[in-house]
Enzyme design. Structure first.
Site, short mmCIF file in Angstrom:
data_model
loop_
_atom_site.label_atom_id
_atom_site.label_comp_id
_atom_site.label_asym_id
_atom_site.label_seq_id
_atom_site.Cartn_x
_atom_site.Cartn_y
_atom_site.Cartn_z
N CYS A 123 0.85 -1.18 0.00
CA CYS A 123 0.00 0.00 0.00
C CYS A 123 0.89 1.24 0.00
CB CYS A 123 -0.91 0.00 1.23
SG CYS A 123 -2.08 1.37 1.21
N LEU A 124 1.14 1.74 -1.19
CA LEU A 124 1.92 2.96 -1.39
C LEU A 124 1.15 3.78 -2.41
CD1 LEU A 124 4.60 4.43 -0.70
CD2 LEU A 124 5.62 3.23 -2.65
#
Length: 196
Positions: A123-124
């Protein structure tokens, strides 16, 4: 006239033999030393959007196939923060629509982190909704390293780890250290990521 026709056929045949280079390949190999790289498919040169990489000593790229610059791995070994002492591996897959599409990045190990789920998804924000074609691989790699310095509990993939980090930081730190040694936590076997 026949000579011109034969020359044209030879040019067409030569043009068919040259492999086509995608925009992704050109962008990834931009600035490489060999002038034939824009026509050839990466002739024995591992071009380092790779020539623009400015990686610290805590990050290393690995190219298993030097002819394939669109698939490689990155190892991050944080030298500060709660993940110090570990080596974390990520696979990068760049599709032919790069830089319009972000690279596909996965953690290849099972780690206890709020922003990495048990399947290795990361999750970036710049790998999803905030990706822009002006961003490059260096921005992604620096973003990954930052997740080890400052995990983001506001946008987690591993909600349990994020909640624990927010509500009981000491327990979270204990689970991080145990998981890095390859422990089984709450029924999940984590990968031993400690640098030997």
């Amino acid at each position: 006239m026949i000579k011109i026709w034969s020359m044209k056929k030879n040019e067409e045949a030569a043009g068919k033999k040259k492999p086509k280079t995608s925009a992704a390949q050109i962008r990834v190999q931009k600035g490489a030393a060999s002038p034939c790289l824009t026509r050839c498919v990466f002739s024995n040169v591992v071009a380092i959007d790779l020539t623009e990489l400015d990686l610290p000593s805590t990050m290393k790229t690995h190219f298993p196939d030097s002819a394939d610059l669109l698939n490689f791995s990155l190892t991050i070994t944080p030298d500060e923060g709660m993940y110090t002492g570990g080596a974390f591996n990520f696979s990068f897959a760049i599709n032919t629509n790069y830089p319009h599409d972000p690279p596909k990045v996965k953690c290849t190990q099972t780690i206890y982190h709020p922003n990495v789920d048990l399947e290795g998804n990361v999750c970036l924000n710049i790998l999803r909704e905030d990706w822009k074609p002006v961003l490059n691989l260096n921005a992604v790699m620096v973003g990954l390293q930052y997740l080890f310095l400052e995990p983001n509990t506001d946008d987690p993939l591993n909600k349990e780890a994020a909640q624990e980090m927010s509500k009981n930081r000491d327990q979270f730190l204990s689970h991080v250290k145990s998981s890095m040694r390859g422990a089984n936590i709450k029924g999940v076997q984590y990968t031993n990521v400690l640098v030997q």
